[in-house]
Scaffold this motif. Structure first.
Motif, PDB file in Angstrom:
ATOM      1  N   VAL A  39     -40.598 -54.953  61.210  1.00 56.15           N
ATOM      2  CA  VAL A  39     -40.788 -56.395  61.355  1.00 56.15           C
ATOM      3  C   VAL A  39     -40.812 -57.005  59.961  1.00 56.15           C
ATOM      4  O   VAL A  39     -41.344 -56.431  59.029  1.00 56.15           O
ATOM      5  N   ASP A  40     -40.188 -58.184  59.836  1.00 55.69           N
ATOM      6  CA  ASP A  40     -40.206 -58.915  58.566  1.00 55.69           C
ATOM      7  C   ASP A  40     -41.505 -59.674  58.404  1.00 55.69           C
ATOM      8  O   ASP A  40     -41.991 -59.858  57.300  1.00 55.69           O
ATOM      9  N   ALA A  41     -42.021 -60.151  59.524  1.00 53.79           N
ATOM     10  CA  ALA A  41     -43.253 -60.941  59.503  1.00 53.79           C
ATOM     11  C   ALA A  41     -43.969 -60.739  60.824  1.00 53.79           C
ATOM     12  O   ALA A  41     -43.337 -60.488  61.848  1.00 53.79           O
ATOM     13  N   GLN A  42     -45.290 -60.832  60.790  1.00 55.47           N
ATOM     14  CA  GLN A  42     -46.074 -60.787  62.020  1.00 55.47           C
ATOM     15  C   GLN A  42     -47.264 -61.713  61.888  1.00 55.47           C
ATOM     16  O   GLN A  42     -47.749 -61.960  60.798  1.00 55.47           O
ATOM     17  N   TRP A  43     -47.681 -62.266  63.018  1.00 61.44           N
ATOM     18  CA  TRP A  43     -48.812 -63.183  63.021  1.00 61.44           C
ATOM     19  C   TRP A  43     -49.589 -62.956  64.315  1.00 61.44           C
ATOM     20  O   TRP A  43     -49.043 -62.522  65.317  1.00 61.44           O
ATOM     21  N   ARG A  44     -50.866 -63.237  64.262  1.00 66.23           N
ATOM     22  CA  ARG A  44     -51.739 -63.020  65.416  1.00 66.23           C
ATOM     23  C   ARG A  44     -52.118 -64.349  66.039  1.00 66.23           C
ATOM     24  O   ARG A  44     -52.219 -65.357  65.348  1.00 66.23           O
ATOM     25  N   PHE A  45     -52.364 -64.288  67.340  1.00 71.81           N
ATOM     26  CA  PHE A  45     -52.867 -65.459  68.043  1.00 71.81           C
ATOM     27  C   PHE A  45     -53.579 -64.974  69.306  1.00 71.81           C
ATOM     28  O   PHE A  45     -53.561 -63.787  69.631  1.00 71.81           O
ATOM     29  N   ASN A 111     -43.300 -52.916  58.080  1.00 74.80           N
ATOM     30  CA  ASN A 111     -42.100 -53.287  57.339  1.00 74.80           C
ATOM     31  C   ASN A 111     -41.329 -52.022  56.987  1.00 74.80           C
ATOM     32  O   ASN A 111     -41.770 -51.228  56.166  1.00 74.80           O
ATOM     33  N   ARG A 112     -40.184 -51.833  57.637  1.00 77.70           N
ATOM     34  CA  ARG A 112     -39.305 -50.693  57.357  1.00 77.70           C
ATOM     35  C   ARG A 112     -38.039 -51.171  56.661  1.00 77.70           C
ATOM     36  O   ARG A 112     -36.991 -50.553  56.752  1.00 77.70           O
ATOM     37  N   GLY A 113     -38.121 -52.300  55.963  1.00 79.78           N
ATOM     38  CA  GLY A 113     -36.960 -52.901  55.322  1.00 79.78           C
ATOM     39  C   GLY A 113     -36.250 -51.988  54.344  1.00 79.78           C
ATOM     40  O   GLY A 113     -35.039 -52.094  54.154  1.00 79.78           O
ATOM     41  N   ALA A 114     -36.977 -51.071  53.728  1.00 79.47           N
ATOM     42  CA  ALA A 114     -36.371 -50.157  52.765  1.00 79.47           C
ATOM     43  C   ALA A 114     -35.763 -48.928  53.443  1.00 79.47           C
ATOM     44  O   ALA A 114     -35.139 -48.099  52.775  1.00 79.47           O
ATOM     45  N   MET A 115     -35.932 -48.806  54.749  1.00 79.28           N
ATOM     46  CA  MET A 115     -35.441 -47.639  55.485  1.00 79.28           C
ATOM     47  C   MET A 115     -34.056 -47.918  56.065  1.00 79.28           C
ATOM     48  O   MET A 115     -33.694 -49.060  56.306  1.00 79.28           O
TER      49      MET A 115
END
Length: 153
Positions: A39-45, A111-115
């Motif tokens: 995930v690039d970003a995550q937020w809670r609610f 964040n697995r962006g480098a994978m």
């Protein structure tokens, strides 16, 4: 259903339909206990008094596919990555489609962006249903993208 296990290669195409992900490349990793989703970003609610997580992931060729989704938080746990670094991660439960099979799995968000693969499929998601041929690759082909309904973009 028969007792025969379905053979997977070391990488496969998967779908997470409840999250709006019709296909995604996944590394099959029997050394990892849990499954992880980039995930690039995550937020809670809070929804209906329960904790939820919203998230955005980008994937595909040149990261051209952007998906925003939300799901109830199933759990939060410490996870050690392949380098031994520990991190607290949100876990959710969602259906996984792979090789003509569907089952609900637990997946953590990170964040697995480098994978190379936006998803890692761990052994708890495979137990009792799949076996691995480490010489195989994409043994079950690429799932088709859903056809848009008339009147939708």
């Amino acid at each position: 259903m028969s007792d025969a296990l379905v053979t997977l290669g070391w990488r496969e195409w998967v779908a997470l339909p409840a999250l709006g992900v019709p296909r995604l490349r996944a590394k099959i990793d029997t050394g990892a206990r849990s499954s992880a989703l980039h995930v690039d970003a995550q937020w809670r609610f809070v929804e209906g008094g329960a904790p939820w997580v919203g998230f955005r992931l980008t994937h595909g060729r040149a990261r051209g596919v952007v998906v925003e989704a939300q799901a109830p938080i199933h759990d939060e746990r410490e996870v050690a990555d392949s380098g031994g670094r520990r991190e607290r991660r949100v876990f959710l439960r969602t259906p996984l489609q792979l090789a003509g099979c569907q089952r609900e799995i637990e997946i953590n968000l990170t964040n697995r962006g480098a994978m190379l693969f936006p998803m890692l499929l761990g052994r708890t998601a495979m137990a009792g249903l799949f076996t691995i041929d480490p010489a195989g690759s994409f043994l079950h082909g690429r799932p088709p993208l859903p056809t848009p309904r008339p009147g939708t973009p």
